[in-house]
Design a protein around this motif. Structure first.
Motif, short mmCIF file in Angstrom:
data_model
loop_
_atom_site.label_atom_id
_atom_site.label_comp_id
_atom_site.label_asym_id
_atom_site.label_seq_id
_atom_site.Cartn_x
_atom_site.Cartn_y
_atom_site.Cartn_z
N THR A 224 4.23 3.29 -2.32
CA THR A 224 4.74 2.26 -1.40
C THR A 224 4.42 0.88 -2.01
O THR A 224 4.22 0.78 -3.21
CB THR A 224 4.08 2.39 -0.01
OG1 THR A 224 2.68 2.20 -0.15
CG2 THR A 224 4.35 3.77 0.58
N ASP A 225 4.40 -0.14 -1.17
CA ASP A 225 4.01 -1.46 -1.66
C ASP A 225 2.59 -1.37 -2.21
O ASP A 225 1.65 -1.11 -1.48
CB ASP A 225 4.08 -2.45 -0.47
CG ASP A 225 3.56 -3.82 -0.85
OD1 ASP A 225 3.10 -4.00 -2.00
OD2 ASP A 225 3.60 -4.71 0.02
N ARG A 228 -0.38 -3.01 -0.45
CA ARG A 228 -0.73 -2.69 0.93
C ARG A 228 -1.74 -1.55 0.93
O ARG A 228 -1.38 -0.39 0.74
CB ARG A 228 0.53 -2.31 1.70
CG ARG A 228 0.28 -2.32 3.19
CD ARG A 228 1.54 -2.12 4.00
NE ARG A 228 1.20 -2.32 5.41
CZ ARG A 228 1.74 -1.66 6.40
NH1 ARG A 228 2.71 -0.78 6.17
NH2 ARG A 228 1.35 -1.90 7.64
N PRO A 237 8.47 -4.76 2.38
CA PRO A 237 9.44 -3.66 2.32
C PRO A 237 10.40 -3.77 1.13
O PRO A 237 10.80 -2.75 0.56
CB PRO A 237 10.21 -3.76 3.63
CG PRO A 237 9.63 -4.87 4.41
CD PRO A 237 8.49 -5.46 3.67
N CYS A 240 9.23 -1.82 -1.68
CA CYS A 240 8.76 -0.48 -1.35
C CYS A 240 9.91 0.54 -1.45
O CYS A 240 10.96 0.37 -0.84
CB CYS A 240 8.19 -0.48 0.06
SG CYS A 240 7.71 1.16 0.58
N VAL A 242 9.97 3.55 -0.29
CA VAL A 242 10.21 4.25 0.98
C VAL A 242 11.26 3.46 1.79
O VAL A 242 12.19 4.03 2.37
CB VAL A 242 8.90 4.40 1.78
CG1 VAL A 242 9.17 4.99 3.16
CG2 VAL A 242 7.90 5.26 1.00
N PHE A 243 11.12 2.15 1.76
CA PHE A 243 12.08 1.32 2.48
C PHE A 243 13.48 1.43 1.86
O PHE A 243 14.48 1.49 2.59
CB PHE A 243 11.60 -0.14 2.49
CG PHE A 243 12.46 -1.03 3.34
CD1 PHE A 243 12.49 -0.88 4.72
CD2 PHE A 243 13.26 -2.01 2.76
CE1 PHE A 243 13.30 -1.68 5.51
CE2 PHE A 243 14.07 -2.82 3.54
CZ PHE A 243 14.09 -2.66 4.92
N CYS A 262 6.81 -3.58 9.40
CA CYS A 262 6.04 -3.49 8.16
C CYS A 262 5.49 -4.87 7.78
O CYS A 262 4.31 -5.02 7.48
CB CYS A 262 6.93 -2.93 7.04
SG CYS A 262 6.18 -2.99 5.41
N ILE A 267 3.36 -1.18 11.61
CA ILE A 267 3.64 0.23 11.36
C ILE A 267 2.88 0.63 10.09
O ILE A 267 2.82 -0.15 9.13
CB ILE A 267 5.16 0.52 11.22
CG1 ILE A 267 5.41 2.02 10.97
CG2 ILE A 267 5.78 -0.31 10.11
CD1 ILE A 267 6.88 2.40 10.93
N GLY A 268 2.30 1.81 10.10
CA GLY A 268 1.59 2.27 8.92
C GLY A 268 2.52 3.06 8.01
O GLY A 268 3.57 3.55 8.43
N CYS A 269 2.12 3.19 6.76
CA CYS A 269 2.98 3.88 5.80
C CYS A 269 3.13 5.37 6.12
O CYS A 269 4.19 5.96 5.87
CB CYS A 269 2.44 3.69 4.38
SG CYS A 269 2.47 1.96 3.86
N CYS A 272 5.74 5.56 8.73
CA CYS A 272 7.02 5.16 8.15
C CYS A 272 7.62 6.30 7.32
O CYS A 272 8.82 6.57 7.36
CB CYS A 272 6.79 3.93 7.28
SG CYS A 272 8.27 3.21 6.57
FE1 SF4 Z 1 6.82 0.83 2.72
FE2 SF4 Z 1 7.12 1.67 5.19
FE3 SF4 Z 1 4.67 1.26 4.15
FE4 SF4 Z 1 6.24 -0.78 4.70
S1 SF4 Z 1 5.42 0.66 6.17
S2 SF4 Z 1 5.06 -0.50 2.84
S3 SF4 Z 1 8.25 0.03 4.22
S4 SF4 Z 1 6.14 2.78 3.53
#
Ligand code: SF4
Ligand code: TRP
Length: 329
Positions: A224-225, A228, A237, A240, A242-243, A262, A267-269, A272
């Motif tokens: 992910t990021d 973070r 995002p 990232c 995932v985004f 995010c 919201i946690g990864c 997500c």
């Molecule tokens: Fe990526 Fe989702 Fe985590 Fe944000 S919350 S860093 S979009 S995985």
């Protein structure tokens, strides 16, 4: 009105992944459904031999699985001609003739040739066939007098070489062939779970056949990021992966929500990724259902392939008659 012919191929070197699906296959389906095009898609198994000559055991199985994935993604044998290169022997004949007129220097300076040789250093690619890869590709393309070749940027040098070889043929003999155009695919960039380009050689792929826990596990392992660390850190995002996948698989409203949550660290990864896994499973479900159907109806697959092979052969025979006449052989 005469339809414009489109042609593209894939090497049967393994299972198809989401990079293949979003990068190429969905575009093939879109072209198939445009009424102005007559599409030819084929399994480039001779091309696979250029690197897999020492490891041929899975070629047939891979070819059939790829055709299953094509059909599952929406290619339809009534609209597109699906065939296998090695079943249309005319490709080998045209390849031989084009080999005679292609200067070595054109092949040696091909950037893809140099890159692949370096990338696949563990395989010995110092073969005559590997150097001639683009000549075989040129034969594939012009055999059907293709108007356009949908490809990704990595294949542009090959299409450019095809154009040069075709011009040379037309100049030396006569104007048998139209000069094909590359049709660059605009597609979302799909990265692997480690953030590098999705590729089976990196072991970072989500396959079109991945389901249930395999899929969930891969998504939970996604990078992910990198900045973070904790849920209380605001995320980015746009950096990232995932985004990026949410943008493909989730509805716009959910994408907007995730982006905001995010950035505000709400919201946690883990959460997500769970939501992403659910969206991908949902989005892939119709494809998985069709895969199941075809795996249980392999006789239908064999029929589709043999029908496609004969449609392709018919055209290839006509082209080769013209070629032999032009070359006076
Ligand atoms: Fe990526 Fe989702 Fe985590 Fe944000 S919350 S860093 S979009 S995985
Ligand atoms: N070289 C292409 C690839 O690796 C496969 C291929 C072979 C191809 N012959 C072709 C693609 C003709 C388009 C047209 O992806």
């Amino acid at each position: 009105m005469k339809k414009k012919r489109i042609l593209s191929g894939m090497r049967p070197t393994g299972k198809l992944h989401l990079g293949n699906l979003h990068g190429a296959l969905q575009n093939w389906v879109r072209l198939q459904n445009e009424t102005t095009y007559d599409c030819f898609y084929f399994i480039a198994d001779w091309h696979a031999l250029t690197s897999e000559y020492g490891n041929t055991g899975l070629l047939k199985e891979n070819s059939r699985n790829i055709i299953i994935d094509w059909l599952s993604a929406g290619l339809e044998p009534d609209k597109s001609t699906l065939f296998v290169q090695s079943s249309v022997k005319e490709h080998a004949e045209l390849f031989t003739i084009l080999s005679m007129i292609t200067p070595l220097s054109w092949l040696e300076r091909n950037p893809t040739y140099k890159e692949m040789k370096a990338e696949l250093a563990e395989k010995d690619l110092s073969t005559y066939g590997f150097l001639g890869y683009p000549v075989l590709q040129a034969a594939d393309i012009i055999m059907y007098k293709a108007y356009g070749v949908p490809v990704g940027v990595d294949q542009l040098p090959h299409v450019e070489l095809t154009r040069e070889i075709t011009r040379r043929f037309n100049f030396l003999y006569r104007e048998v062939f139209p000069i094909p155009k590359p049709l660059l695919t605009e597609a979302p960039k799909v990265l692997g779970i480690d953030g590098r380009k999705m590729s089976k050689s990196y072991d970072n792929s989500i396959y079109m056949s991945d389901r249930g826990n395999v899929l969930k596990q891969k998504i939970s392992a996604m990078f992910t990021d990198p900045q973070r660390m904790k849920k209380s850190d605001p995320g980015r995002p746009d950096l990232c992966n995932v985004f990026a996948f949410h943008q493909i698989y989730s509805p716009g409203s959910e994408v907007d929500e995730i982006e905001e949550e995010c950035k505000k660290a709400r919201i946690g990864c883990v959460e997500c990724k769970k939501r992403l896994a659910a969206r991908i499973l949902e989005g892939m479900n119709p494809i998985h259902e069709r895969q199941d159907y075809y795996r249980n109806h392999l006789d239908e697959i064999d029929e589709i392939i043999s029908d496609g092979n004969s449609r392709a052969t018919k055209i290839a025979r006509m082209t080769m008659e013209e070629v032999r006449e032009a070359v006076r052989i």
